[in-house]
Design an enzyme around this catalytic site. Structure first.
Site, mmCIF file in Angstrom:
data_model
loop_
_atom_site.group_PDB
_atom_site.id
_atom_site.type_symbol
_atom_site.label_atom_id
_atom_site.label_comp_id
_atom_site.label_asym_id
_atom_site.label_seq_id
_atom_site.Cartn_x
_atom_site.Cartn_y
_atom_site.Cartn_z
ATOM 1 N N HIS A 102 6.902 53.487 -42.045
ATOM 2 C CA HIS A 102 6.396 54.404 -41.282
ATOM 3 C C HIS A 102 7.262 54.023 -39.740
ATOM 4 O O HIS A 102 7.028 55.024 -39.597
ATOM 5 C CB HIS A 102 5.244 53.352 -41.409
ATOM 6 C CG HIS A 102 3.750 54.160 -40.344
ATOM 7 N ND1 HIS A 102 4.097 55.286 -40.084
ATOM 8 C CD2 HIS A 102 3.048 53.526 -39.093
ATOM 9 C CE1 HIS A 102 3.165 56.061 -38.747
ATOM 10 N NE2 HIS A 102 3.063 55.259 -38.763
ATOM 11 N N GLU B 287 5.040 49.815 -44.248
ATOM 12 C CA GLU B 287 5.152 49.457 -42.670
ATOM 13 C C GLU B 287 6.010 50.321 -42.265
ATOM 14 O O GLU B 287 6.484 50.536 -41.182
ATOM 15 C CB GLU B 287 4.597 48.056 -42.455
ATOM 16 C CG GLU B 287 4.557 48.381 -40.691
ATOM 17 C CD GLU B 287 3.353 48.814 -39.794
ATOM 18 O OE1 GLU B 287 3.402 48.565 -38.994
ATOM 19 O OE2 GLU B 287 2.906 49.152 -40.759
#
Length: 312
Positions: A58, A55
């Site tokens: 990203h 996460e």
């Protein structure tokens, strides 16, 4: 370094970074890493884990991509703004990139339904397509790459417009399959259960999965039939012939990868390639929209020169 060389390098970097954003988003969804940083945005909190790393990576890539796209859009607006499509594409690339970031943030900070979250990939896809087309426009500036003389007949143009909009629906259903965790809801392919081909006793996830397969099948057939039309009506155009040949290969690979997700029981690499191929395919469709719009403008101009009172 000349300005055009700078723009070219920046545009290539922006296009590549947007591909990473799209694949990264698919990876976050497939690995259930959306809450890897906890209910925090843009900062990341929590114990080190695979989900947190995915996460956070990203978010960092998306942030870097946003900066690159922002500078590309500003420079494109200023230096190639005289090209008809440049300013619109610059605006779209930034607007949809910001929009997808806001949806991503909302998903973390507030609970969002799967139907809303499924919009995320399609919005990112539009931003990617705008950046990709900006890149093509930049490479046209020095006339080494120019497809403006191409004339596309009206029927083919309408097919291109329709197919591109339709693909966004297919993409949405595919993203919905991932978000409701139904990638493996059906154990068979092409039917949900090949041993019971006419069974209608499916749960919601299976209906969504089969709906996506049905829509994807239509997209595949539509693309192949359109390639056959192009091959006959634009056989002397290398751009059209090879472009639609590549589009046919991309959609064929996309369908095969969808099947292999089932055959490999959700292999992560196959799933990411599935996201990559639809990204490339959609970018190519948008390129043909660009060519179709130019063809329409060229046809309109010629018609008005023949008869100023005649409108298309």
């Amino acid at each position: 370094m000349t300005l055009i060389k700078l723009l070219k390098r920046l545009s290539i970097l922006a296009t590549f970074s947007m591909i990473l954003v799209l694949i990264g988003g698919a990876l976050v969804t497939k690995t259930d890493s959306g809450m890897g940083c906890g209910a925090n945005w843009p900062f990341c909190e929590g114990e080190i884990s695979a989900q947190l790393i995915i996460e956070l990576s990203h978010r960092l890539i998306s942030g870097l991509a946003a900066i690159i796209v922002f500078f590309l859009s500003i420079l494109s607006w200023k230096f190639i703004g005289h090209i008809r499509e440049a300013k619109l594409l610059a605006f779209i690339s930034i607007f949809f990139l910001v929009l997808q970031a806001l949806i991503g943030a909302a998903a973390v900070l507030w609970s969002q339904s799967d139907f809303v979250l499924a919009l995320h990939f399609g919005i990112s896809l539009i931003s990617f397509a705008a950046v990709f087309l900006l890149t093509l426009l930049i490479f046209e500036v020095d006339q080494k790459y120019d497809a403006r003389s191409l004339v596309i007949n009206k029927k083919i143009r309408l097919h291109i417009y329709g197919l591109t909009l339709y693909i966004l629906i297919v993409v949405y259903t595919g993203a919905l399959v991932r978000h409701i965790d139904s990638s493996l809801a059906c154990s068979g392919w092409p039917l949900c259960d090949n041993s019971q081909p006419f069974s209608t006793q499916l749960h919601f996830g299976q209906w969504v999965q089969m709906g996506h397969r049905f829509l994807a099948g239509i997209a595949f057939i539509w693309t192949i039939l359109l390639f056959n039309k192009v091959r006959k009506t634009h056989k002397n155009s290398r751009v059209m012939f090879y472009g639609w040949l590549i589009a046919s290969l991309l959609i064929s690979c996309q369908v095969l990868l969808g099947a292999f997700i089932i055959f490999t029981v959700g292999n992560l690499l196959v799933a990411l390639l599935h996201a990559l191929f639809i990204t490339l395919y959609f970018g190519l469709l948008c390129y043909f929209i660009l060519l179709s719009n130019r063809s329409f403008q060229f046809e309109k101009k010629n018609t008005q020169e023949i008869d100023p009172h005649l409108k298309l």
